[in-house]
Every structure is written in C-alpha cells, then in structure tokens.
Design a protein around this motif. Structure first.
Motif, PDB file in Angstrom:
ATOM      1  N   ALA A 266       9.420   1.856  -4.073  1.00  0.00           N
ATOM      2  CA  ALA A 266       9.817   2.669  -3.012  1.00  0.00           C
ATOM      3  C   ALA A 266      10.880   3.688  -3.449  1.00  0.00           C
ATOM      4  CB  ALA A 266      10.178   1.590  -1.946  1.00  0.00           C
ATOM      5  N   ASP A 267      11.208   4.741  -2.670  1.00  0.00           N
ATOM      6  CA  ASP A 267      12.283   5.474  -2.781  1.00  0.00           C
ATOM      7  C   ASP A 267      13.367   4.935  -1.822  1.00  0.00           C
ATOM      8  OD1 ASP A 267      11.035   7.162  -4.777  1.00  0.00           O
ATOM      9  OD2 ASP A 267      10.302   8.659  -2.920  1.00  0.00           O
ATOM     10  N   MET A 268      14.438   4.779  -2.467  1.00  0.00           N
ATOM     11  CA  MET A 268      15.527   4.288  -1.624  1.00  0.00           C
ATOM     12  C   MET A 268      16.921   5.192  -1.886  1.00  0.00           C
ATOM     13  SD  MET A 268      15.060   0.132  -2.572  1.00  0.00           S
ATOM     14  CE  MET A 268      16.319  -0.429  -1.286  1.00  0.00           C
ATOM     15  N   THR A 269      17.453   5.204  -0.814  1.00  0.00           N
ATOM     16  CA  THR A 269      18.878   6.047  -0.873  1.00  0.00           C
ATOM     17  C   THR A 269      20.022   5.065  -0.082  1.00  0.00           C
ATOM     18  OG1 THR A 269      17.805   8.154  -0.434  1.00  0.00           O
ATOM     19  CG2 THR A 269      20.149   8.220  -0.195  1.00  0.00           C
ATOM     20  N   ASN A 270      21.060   4.945  -0.872  1.00  0.00           N
ATOM     21  CA  ASN A 270      22.139   4.237  -0.422  1.00  0.00           C
ATOM     22  C   ASN A 270      23.115   4.827   0.540  1.00  0.00           C
ATOM     23  OD1 ASN A 270      24.719   2.817  -0.179  1.00  0.00           O
ATOM     24  ND2 ASN A 270      25.171   2.605  -2.217  1.00  0.00           N
ATOM     25  N   ARG A 271      23.135   4.487   1.757  1.00  0.00           N
ATOM     26  CA  ARG A 271      23.673   5.234   2.800  1.00  0.00           C
ATOM     27  C   ARG A 271      25.334   4.848   3.001  1.00  0.00           C
ATOM     28  NH1 ARG A 271      21.686   4.356   8.022  1.00  0.00           N
ATOM     29  NH2 ARG A 271      22.692   6.431   8.579  1.00  0.00           N
ATOM     30  N   THR A 272      25.650   4.079   2.191  1.00  0.00           N
ATOM     31  CA  THR A 272      27.042   3.645   2.252  1.00  0.00           C
ATOM     32  C   THR A 272      28.071   4.591   1.447  1.00  0.00           C
ATOM     33  OG1 THR A 272      27.168   1.991   0.432  1.00  0.00           O
ATOM     34  CG2 THR A 272      26.323   1.300   2.358  1.00  0.00           C
ATOM     35  N   ALA A 273      29.256   4.335   1.394  1.00  0.00           N
ATOM     36  CA  ALA A 273      30.275   4.952   0.517  1.00  0.00           C
ATOM     37  C   ALA A 273      30.543   4.297  -0.650  1.00  0.00           C
ATOM     38  CB  ALA A 273      31.520   5.178   1.503  1.00  0.00           C
ATOM     39  N   GLN A 274      29.892   3.317  -1.123  1.00  0.00           N
ATOM     40  CA  GLN A 274      30.243   2.614  -2.515  1.00  0.00           C
ATOM     41  C   GLN A 274      28.717   2.220  -3.075  1.00  0.00           C
ATOM     42  OE1 GLN A 274      32.816  -0.302  -1.315  1.00  0.00           O
ATOM     43  NE2 GLN A 274      31.384  -1.757  -0.832  1.00  0.00           N
ATOM     44  N   SER A 275      28.900   2.073  -4.357  1.00  0.00           N
ATOM     45  CA  SER A 275      27.477   1.575  -4.998  1.00  0.00           C
ATOM     46  C   SER A 275      27.430   0.279  -4.867  1.00  0.00           C
ATOM     47  CB  SER A 275      27.862   1.672  -6.643  1.00  0.00           C
ATOM     48  OG  SER A 275      28.132   3.107  -6.936  1.00  0.00           O
ATOM     49  N   ASP A 276      26.044   0.016  -4.549  1.00  0.00           N
ATOM     50  CA  ASP A 276      25.675  -1.289  -3.871  1.00  0.00           C
ATOM     51  C   ASP A 276      24.287  -1.867  -4.629  1.00  0.00           C
ATOM     52  OD1 ASP A 276      25.447  -3.676  -2.132  1.00  0.00           O
ATOM     53  OD2 ASP A 276      25.805  -2.342  -0.417  1.00  0.00           O
ATOM     54  N   LYS A 277      24.150  -3.119  -4.728  1.00  0.00           N
ATOM     55  CA  LYS A 277      22.753  -3.545  -4.918  1.00  0.00           C
ATOM     56  C   LYS A 277      22.390  -4.665  -4.078  1.00  0.00           C
ATOM     57  CE  LYS A 277      24.654  -6.288  -8.957  1.00  0.00           C
ATOM     58  NZ  LYS A 277      24.285  -6.385 -10.526  1.00  0.00           N
ATOM     59  N   ALA A 278      22.661  -4.453  -2.667  1.00  0.00           N
ATOM     60  CA  ALA A 278      22.328  -5.586  -1.747  1.00  0.00           C
ATOM     61  C   ALA A 278      20.712  -5.423  -1.156  1.00  0.00           C
ATOM     62  CB  ALA A 278      23.445  -5.849  -0.930  1.00  0.00           C
ATOM     63  N   TYR A 279      20.074  -5.028  -1.995  1.00  0.00           N
ATOM     64  CA  TYR A 279      18.674  -4.743  -1.481  1.00  0.00           C
ATOM     65  C   TYR A 279      17.555  -5.680  -1.843  1.00  0.00           C
ATOM     66  CZ  TYR A 279      19.264  -3.513  -6.428  1.00  0.00           C
ATOM     67  OH  TYR A 279      19.461  -3.354  -7.929  1.00  0.00           O
ATOM     68  N   PHE A 280      18.019  -6.933  -2.043  1.00  0.00           N
ATOM     69  CA  PHE A 280      16.717  -7.847  -2.640  1.00  0.00           C
ATOM     70  C   PHE A 280      15.858  -8.138  -1.509  1.00  0.00           C
ATOM     71  CE2 PHE A 280      19.902  -8.010  -6.100  1.00  0.00           C
ATOM     72  CZ  PHE A 280      18.715  -8.238  -7.244  1.00  0.00           C
ATOM     73  N   ASN A 281      16.431  -8.211  -0.274  1.00  0.00           N
ATOM     74  CA  ASN A 281      15.732  -8.737   0.825  1.00  0.00           C
ATOM     75  C   ASN A 281      15.300  -7.760   1.857  1.00  0.00           C
ATOM     76  OD1 ASN A 281      16.029 -11.560   0.594  1.00  0.00           O
ATOM     77  ND2 ASN A 281      18.286 -11.380   1.051  1.00  0.00           N
ATOM     78  N   VAL A 282      15.510  -6.621   1.187  1.00  0.00           N
ATOM     79  CA  VAL A 282      15.010  -5.453   2.325  1.00  0.00           C
ATOM     80  C   VAL A 282      13.596  -5.348   2.377  1.00  0.00           C
ATOM     81  CG1 VAL A 282      14.513  -3.092   2.293  1.00  0.00           C
ATOM     82  CG2 VAL A 282      16.796  -4.076   1.580  1.00  0.00           C
ATOM     83  N   PHE A 283      12.543  -5.718   1.470  1.00  0.00           N
ATOM     84  CA  PHE A 283      11.065  -5.816   1.541  1.00  0.00           C
ATOM     85  C   PHE A 283      10.476  -7.358   1.251  1.00  0.00           C
ATOM     86  CE2 PHE A 283      11.814  -1.418   0.190  1.00  0.00           C
ATOM     87  CZ  PHE A 283      11.175  -0.637   1.075  1.00  0.00           C
ATOM     88  N   THR A 284       9.688  -7.732   2.179  1.00  0.00           N
ATOM     89  CA  THR A 284       8.837  -9.044   1.886  1.00  0.00           C
ATOM     90  C   THR A 284       7.543  -8.986   2.007  1.00  0.00           C
ATOM     91  OG1 THR A 284      11.018 -10.069   2.783  1.00  0.00           O
ATOM     92  CG2 THR A 284       9.062 -11.343   2.822  1.00  0.00           C
ATOM     93  N   PRO A 285       6.833  -9.190   1.375  1.00  0.00           N
ATOM     94  CA  PRO A 285       5.268  -8.998   1.386  1.00  0.00           C
ATOM     95  C   PRO A 285       5.062 -10.387   2.453  1.00  0.00           C
ATOM     96  CG  PRO A 285       5.812  -9.944  -0.857  1.00  0.00           C
ATOM     97  CD  PRO A 285       7.098  -9.711  -0.265  1.00  0.00           C
ATOM     98  N   ASP A 286       4.136  -9.973   3.252  1.00  0.00           N
ATOM     99  CA  ASP A 286       3.802 -11.235   4.369  1.00  0.00           C
ATOM    100  C   ASP A 286       2.317 -11.765   4.098  1.00  0.00           C
ATOM    101  OD1 ASP A 286       5.754 -10.211   6.003  1.00  0.00           O
ATOM    102  OD2 ASP A 286       4.518  -8.853   7.204  1.00  0.00           O
TER     103      ASP A 286
END
Length: 196
Positions: free
Chosen positions: A84-104
């Motif tokens: 997936a193409d992802m863009t961080n929309r916050t003002a600082q670097s981040d890696k809080a993306y582990f729970n964004v996608f979950t296969p059903d």
C-alpha cells in the motif's frame, strides 16, 4: 389534612412518572444497544483513503512462499503480503502503522505483521511527514493455510484531538474500523525473493 394528602399524592405521581420515564429511557437504550452494529462500509480498492493519521492507497495483495521484502519465513510458512502507498499526515516522523490493515477471516499466528519499506526492504521504518512511501505488510501463515482468491482487509483509522481527556495533550485517539477494502490475491511462484 386534605392539603397534605393531596401533596403526598402529587409527590407520588411525580416520583412514579419519573421512575416510569427512567425505565422507558433505559429500556429504549438497551433495545438500541442490542441492535446489530452496522457493518463497516466497503471501500473502493482503487481509491485513496483518508484514515486519520495516514493517507492510504492499497496497491496489491499476494501470497509468497519465499523470503519477501526482507522478511524471512520459517520452514512450513508462507506469507500474505499487502502493498500500500502510505503518507504520514502528521507533523513528525511516525511508525504507528501496524494496526492500520487487518486481513479478515484468517488465523494469524503472529498477530501483528512485519512492515517493510518496499523500495529498500527496511523493516519498520519511520515514515516522514508528507512523503508517500510504498509499504509492504507481511503476515506469516502456515504453509497449508487457505487464502481466498479475493480477500477483505479491514482499515483502522484514528481521530486527532488537540487535548485528550486524561493528560490534556494532543494526539491520535479512538482507533475505529473505517471500512473494508477487498483485493484479489495473486499466488506468486516460489522465488528467491518473491514480491520484490
């Protein structure tokens, strides 16, 4: 005496009416709480998605039986991969993306995925503000796990609060299921570095 009896009667009626109203409200709230929750909406697979902290666009999903995006597999495993193409929309670097996608509908032995930067296979990188990167979510599965030809991925979003209720600090809170995107799942042939 008549006035006292009348006053008691009015008090009894008022208290009884209040009790009845409270019971009705509680019953209605319980009835509405028992209603089945609405399923999250089905999102188009080819559209950009605003997930609060992240701007997302799922690209492709596939199964690999070899090391993929730098994630080694144990004997008897294969991997489900979502790019997936992802863009961080916050003002600082981040890696809080582990729970964004979950296969059903899949039993995931390791729970959270390994996440790699697709362009150089860096594992769990910080994403910088405003920079779109292709990320690979890799879920190890048992080799004999059945992965459907079309798979739904739940997407979790958060909301920004300038002040949270507990500490009064800004942040991203209330993770909720934004919706579901369904993608075809390709089955890659065995290769030394599938999916790269």
């Amino acid at each position: 005496m008549f006035k006292t009896a009348r006053s008691r009667f009015q008090t009894w009626i008022t208290a009884g009416a209040g009790t009845i109203a409270a019971l009705l409200v509680a019953g209605l709230m319980g009835a509405f709480g028992a209603l089945p929750a609405h399923a999250p909406p089905q999102l188009p697979p080819d559209a950009a998605i605003d997930a609060g902290r992240w701007h997302l666009k799922p690209v492709r999903a596939y199964v690999s039986r070899a090391k993929v995006h730098g994630v080694p597999l144990k004997p008897g495993q294969k991997a489900l991969v979502l790019e997936a193409d992802m863009t961080n929309r916050t003002a600082q670097s981040d890696k809080a993306y582990f729970n964004v996608f979950t296969p059903d509908g899949l039993a995931l032995p390791d729970g959270l995925p390994m996440v790699a930067l697709a362009r150089d296979q860096t594992l769990t990188p910080e994403l910088h503000p405003g920079m779109t990167e292709r990320m690979a979510y890799v879920w190890p599965l048992a080799r004999d796990a059945i992965v459907p030809a079309n798979l739904s991925f739940g997407i979790t979003a958060e909301v920004f609060k300038p002040r949270d209720n507990l500490y009064g600090t800004p942040g991203w809170f209330n993770p909720t299921r934004l919706g579901t995107v369904t993608l075809p799942v390709a089955d890659l042939p065995d290769s030394p570095e599938g999916g790269s």
